[in-house]
Structure formats: structure tokens, C-alpha cells
Motif scaffolding. Structure first.
Motif: not given
Ligand SMILES: NC(=O)C1=CN([C@@H]2O[C@H](COP(=O)(O)OP(=O)(O)OC[C@H]3O[C@@H](n4cnc5c(N)ncnc54)[C@H](O)[C@@H]3O)[C@@H](O)[C@H]2O)C=CC1
Ligand SMILES: O=C(O)[C@@H]1CCC=N1
Length: 278
Positions: A4-7, A51-67, A90-93
Motif C-alpha cells: 500500500i502506497g500512502v500519499i 514503514v518505508k518512507v520516501t519523497h519519490d512518488k514514482k517509487e511509491v506508486i510503482e511498488q504499490s497495488s493499492i494507493i 492500481q486500486l485507489i482508496i
């Protein structure tokens, strides 16, 4: 492995993430969080939950099946714009109050599976009353996965999207109404001669007990109320004052106005997005 990638890394994001980890629904390394720019906050979450944290949004999205979208509604456009190029299917919540699935899809400029959720702040102690609604791109399995996800932070009910404004007015804002009621009871306690700590203990235990009676007795609130109310007794005298002061009408107006405000905000966000995506 589902990730899960959390924005957005505010209080609601933290409540959900901590619930997922505490409920062993997800391991910390299945969660990756990003925010707008606050590195200190990301470090805080990394340290607290692993948890993992990053400012790289591309990394967040590419690693996640749920956002999970967890920024403030006013930041929805900037937030989605910063990730939309990397999103495939990806599934957006979204937990954003008053931002419709249509508005979210419009900013993404894609027909994605979107689930809108309305939790409340009791999520931070695993006691949220959450309702979720999905668009027709969301599979039954994904909807069930979302339900399970929100059950990690309390209860979760599936509703129609049109009902989410009412949910927001009832249970999204609801904790504030109850806190306001407690504030009023505290003032009342002082006026009848019960000082701070004693009053607080009595009020909190009364509320906790009444909430448990409502959930465990199987009796309707009106039945429980009548059981407390002796003819010509103290409760009847007190309730008469609430009726005289139109308590029920005030509560109904409160929930209706909050619901209406959710509808207004939804329209407002929809218009802003139409204007900027034109
Ligand atoms: N507080 C409540 O009772 C409830 C709140 N919500 C919703 O939860 C959402 C989050 O609320 P809070 O956690 O209280 O907010 P918050 O202000 O604590 O956190 C918002 C986060 O979003 C981040 N953010 C802002 N712009 C961003 C961008 N462009 N890209 C990435 N991240 C960005 C901020 O850095 C911050 O980490 C809101 O949309 C609210 O409507 C939903 C149900 C109840
Ligand atoms: O007051 C608000 O707008 C948000 C939505 C539900 C609770 N807080």
C-alpha cells in the motif's frame, strides 16, 4: 506481495497505518508513505512503525497495488497530479471528505477502480466507524479487501456513494458532537457542585457504560432510556428540560447541516477541478 502506497502523512494516514500494522493485516515493509515535503514527519513515521518512507512518488506508486489518498481535500489536485503519470491500474482508496469518485477520476484522467471511505478520528485507537463506497471498476474481491483494511481500524460498512455525505454528517463529524456534549456535561457538573476530576470520571464512565449497554443489551436506545426514567423522578425532570430546549431538533439540524456542508464541499471541489482540467 500486496503493498500500500500512502500519499499524505497526517493523522488519518497514521491512524490507518498503525491499525494495519497492529492488526497484523500488513507488515511494515508492505507500507510506503510519502507526503508533500515534510521529511521530519516521514522520519517520525519510519521510526515509529518501521514503514518505508520516501519523497519519490514514482517509487511509491510503482511498488504499490493499492494507493491510499490521505491529504487534505484542498490538496487533492496537487497530490494526484504528483502521482498520476505513474499510476497504471492500481486500486485507489480515498479518505478525503467531500471529494467524489468522479472528481478523483477526473483529476487522474483515467477510469480507475476507486473506493471512497469516510472514517472518523477514533481510527487512531482502532475504533473508527467507517463507511466505504466503490465505483463499478472495483471488483468484489477488492471491495472485500478494502472492508478488511478498514476493519483493522474499527467497523466498516459498505454504502452507496450518494450516502457518503450523510455518513460524513453522522459518523465522520460525529465524534465532535459527542465531545461537545461532554464539554456541556462538564460545565453542568461544575454548576451543580462537582469539581473537575470527579466530574470527568463520572461522565466518562457514564458514557462508556451507556455505549456498552447500547452495543451488548440488544435493546433500543429508547427502551434503555425508559429503564433509567422513573415516573416523576430525576431523569424525567432532566429530560423534560432537553425536550423544552428542543434537543432532538438541534441534533437533527446539526446532522442535516453537516450533511449539506459535505454536499456543498463536494460541489465546490468538483467545480474547481472542472475549471482547472478544462
Ligand atoms: N479528521 C477527521 O475527522 C477526518 C478526516 N478525513 C480526511 O482525511 C484526510 C486527511 O486528514 P488529516 O490526516 O487530518 O490531515 P493532515 O493535515 O494531518 O495531513 C495531511 C497530509 O497530506 C500531506 N499532503 C498535502 N499535500 C500533499 C501533496 N500534494 N502530496 C502529498 N501529500 C500531501 C501533508 O504533507 C500531510 O502529511 C482529509 O482529506 C480529511 O478530509 C476523513 C475522515 C475524518
Ligand atoms: O470536518 C470535516 O470536514 C471533516 C470531515 C469529517 C470529519 N472532519
Amino acid at each position: 506481495m500486496n503493498k500500500i502506497g500512502v500519499i499524505g502523512a497526517g493523522s488519518m494516514a497514521e491512524a490507518i497505518v498503525s491499525g494495519l500494522i497492529k492488526g497484523k493485516l500488513m507488515a511494515p515493509d508492505q507500507i510506503i508513505i510519502s507526503n508533500r515535503s515534510n521529511s521530519e514527519r516521514l522520519f517520525e513515521l519510519e521510526t515509529a512503525y518501521g514503514v518505508k518512507v520516501t519523497h519519490d512518488k514514482k517509487e511509491v506508486i510503482e511498488q504499490s497495488s493499492i494507493i491510499l489518498l490521505a491529504m487534505k481535500p484542498k490538496d487533492v489536485e496537487a497530490g494526484i497530479n504528483s502521482i498520476k503519470d505513474y499510476v497504471t491500474n492500481q486500486l485507489i482508496i480515498s479518505v478525503l471528505a467531500g471529494v467524489s469518485i468522479a472528481t478523483i477520476s477526473q483529476i487522474f484522467e483515467k477510469d480507475l477502480p476507486v473506493v471512497r471511505a469516510m472514517p472518523n478520528t477514533s481510527a487512531s485507537i482502532g475504533k473508527s466507524a467507517t463507511a466505504i463506497a466503490a465505483n463499478n471498476k472495483v471488483t468484489a474481491d477488492n471491495l472485500q479487501a478494502c472492508k478488511t483494511l478498514f476493519e483493522a481500524i474499527g467497523s466498516c460498512t459498505v454504502v452507496k456513494e450518494a450516502q457518503l455525505d450523510a455518513v460524513t454528517g453522522l459518523s465522520g463529524s460525529g465524534p465532535a458532537y459527542l465531545y461537545y456534549f461532554v464539554e456541556s456535561l462538564e460545565k453542568a457538573a461544575e454548576e451543580v457542585g462537582l469539581e473537575g476530576q470527579i466530574a470527568r470520571e463520572l461522565i466518562l464512565q457514564t458514557i462508556a457504560g451507556a455505549a456498552e449497554m447500547l452495543t451488548t443489551s440488544g435493546k433500543h436506545a429508547s427502551v434503555l432510556r425508559k429503564e433509567v426514567t422513573s415516573p416523576n423522578g430525576t431523569t424525567e425532570a432532566g429530560l423534560t428540560m432537553l425536550k423544552d430546549k428542543n434537543f432532538e431538533e438541534a441534533v437533527i439540524s446539526c446532522v442535516k447541516r453537516a450533511t449539506e456542508r459535505s454536499e456543498e464541499l463536494k460541489e465546490m471541489f468538483a467545480k474547481t477541478v472542472i475549471n482547472t482540467t478544462k
